[in-house]
Write an enzyme that holds these catalytic residues in place. Structure first.
Site, PDB file in Angstrom:
ATOM      1  N   LYS A  34       0.822  -1.157   0.609  1.00 21.53           N
ATOM      2  CA  LYS A  34      -0.115   0.154  -0.474  1.00 21.53           C
ATOM      3  C   LYS A  34       1.031   1.381  -0.003  1.00 21.53           C
ATOM      4  CE  LYS A  34      -4.091   1.826   2.103  1.00 21.53           C
ATOM      5  NZ  LYS A  34      -5.438   2.343   0.884  1.00 21.53           N
TER       6      LYS A  34
HETATM    7  N1  PMP Z   1      -7.725  -1.094  -3.286  1.00 24.05           N
HETATM    8  C1  PMP Z   1      -7.243  -0.061  -2.461  1.00 24.05           C
HETATM    9  C2  PMP Z   1      -6.361   0.752  -4.553  1.00 24.05           C
HETATM   10  C3  PMP Z   1      -7.573   0.726  -2.092  1.00 24.05           C
HETATM   11  O1  PMP Z   1      -6.764   1.732  -2.180  1.00 24.05           O
HETATM   12  C4  PMP Z   1      -8.303   0.082  -1.291  1.00 24.05           C
HETATM   13  C5  PMP Z   1      -8.680   1.000   0.092  1.00 24.05           C
HETATM   14  N2  PMP Z   1      -7.543   0.309   1.256  1.00 24.05           N
HETATM   15  C6  PMP Z   1      -9.406  -1.204  -1.596  1.00 24.05           C
HETATM   16  C7  PMP Z   1      -8.366  -1.926  -2.355  1.00 24.05           C
HETATM   17  C8  PMP Z   1     -10.077  -1.895  -0.026  1.00 24.05           C
HETATM   18  O2  PMP Z   1      -8.570  -2.561   0.539  1.00 24.05           O
HETATM   19  P1  PMP Z   1      -9.701  -2.408   2.272  1.00 24.05           P
HETATM   20  O3  PMP Z   1     -10.685  -3.378   2.114  1.00 24.05           O
HETATM   21  O4  PMP Z   1      -8.501  -3.002   2.506  1.00 24.05           O
HETATM   22  O5  PMP Z   1      -9.431  -0.809   2.710  1.00 24.05           O
END
Ligand code: PMP
Length: 336
Positions: free
Chosen positions: A184
């Protein structure tokens, strides 16, 4: 819980108490943030202008929601451990070591929410970066990162029944050998940003991104599911998605609570046009029904039955009211 060192005592009235009247995250800055081991007054947490941009290159972060349960007068942080685990993995991919064990970060987040006296839904963002003026493009190996944690009030949208419009973006998704989506990383979000600004310019709420193989990957800041003939289908991790925490939650609720089978497989663009239901999910978007894709109406264009019950269940889960999933929610005030 150990309280991290307070750079200055919190003042009594922080002006962010209660209610859902907190839609605009820029309405007011919180009093404190947490920076590498101590609580710092918001206005005093500065870095030198020469670091602008360069530190961001290898920064990684998390987005975590905390939900206020008014009946219980408690704030629950959702999937805190899982988010911190993902942060550690993102740091590892960057070859950044963490000077702070997850237990300390966990305490820091709870203490920050308390210091800011949040009694409303909030959004928490830990960010890890190479400090000390190291330009992020330089090769640094296994060096400790700095960590800063911010939190702001941010109301959940689970009470409003919104249906969003999507388009298939003309941009492709980054891939594991280019900019690994599993990390991330701040810089990955330029990909999401190209997608979301194109969608916004063309009058859509969200863009859906195809990967280099032409298969559906995810939406700009969220994962995607379709429902076809009673089966929920979502692209696999190898389709170029972030290893989403909400996606795992949704899979669990669909299968265990509703008996809806979940299949992870490649999804093609035209399947979105003919699906019975399409929805996106993620920490920020929570669970939202998609009413149209490229102006093809999905189902009757409204929230379908699977998404409707999922949203309801999701709300009880995040507020700590689902008996099977109490351990997904970390209480801030009773936990003190
Ligand atoms: N894809 C991306 C690019 C994101 O930024 C997010 C949000 N964090 C998600 C998917 C969903 O991930 P999560 O459920 O862990 O928030």
């Amino acid at each position: 819980m150990t309280e991290p060192k307070l750079a200055q005592e919190p003042k009594a009235d922080l002006g962010i108490k209660g209610g859902q009247d907190t839609k605009d995250p820029d309405r007011e800055n919180p009093k404190f943030l947490w920076r590498s081991g101590e609580m710092v007054e918001w206005d005093k947490a500065t870095v030198h202008i020469s670091q602008l941009g360069w530190t961001a290159i290898s920064s990684v972060f998390e987005g975590i929601r905390a939900y206020w349960n008014d009946d219980r007068q408690e704030l629950y942080i959702f999937h805190l451990d899982t988010h911190l685990k993902r942060l550690a993995r993102s740091m590892k991919i960057m070859r950044m070591t963490s000077p702070f064990p997850n237990e300390e970060l966990k305490d820091a987040i709870a203490s920050l929410l308390k210091a800011n006296e949040f009694r409303a839904d909030a959004y928490v963002q830990p960010l890890a970066y190479f400090g000390g003026g190291i330009p992020g493009y330089l090769a640094v190996l296994e060096r400790p990162g700095e960590i800063v944690i911010t939190a702001r009030p941010s109301a959940s949208g689970l009470d409003e029944s919104k249906v969003v419009s999507c388009n298939i973006s003309s941009w492709n998704r980054i891939s594991d050998n280019v900019m690994p989506p599993r990390a991330k990383a701040i810089t990955n979000y330029q990909n999401s940003r190209y997608v979301s600004t194109e969608s916004r310019a063309n009058g859509y709420d969200f863009g859906i991104i195809l990967n280099a193989q032409g298969k559906v990957s995810e939406a700009s800041y969220a994962c995607i599911f379709i429902v076809r003939d009673g089966v929920a289908i979502t692209p696999p991790i190898s389709a170029g998605i972030l290893e989403s925490i909400t996606r795992e939650v949704v899979k669990d609720l669909l299968e265990k609570d509703f008996g809806v089978p979940v299949v992870e497989r490649d999804v093609e663009r035209t399947e979105l046009y003919i699906a019975d239901e399409v929805f996106i999910c993620g920490t920020a978007v929570e669970v939202q029904a998609v009413g149209s894709v490229d102006k093809y109406q999905v189902g009757d264009g409204e929230t379908g039955p699977v998404v409707a019950k999922l949203r309801e269940q999701f709300q009880s889960v995040v507020k700590g009211e689902h008996p099977r999933h109490a351990d997904w929610c970390t209480p801030v005030y009773q936990g003190a």
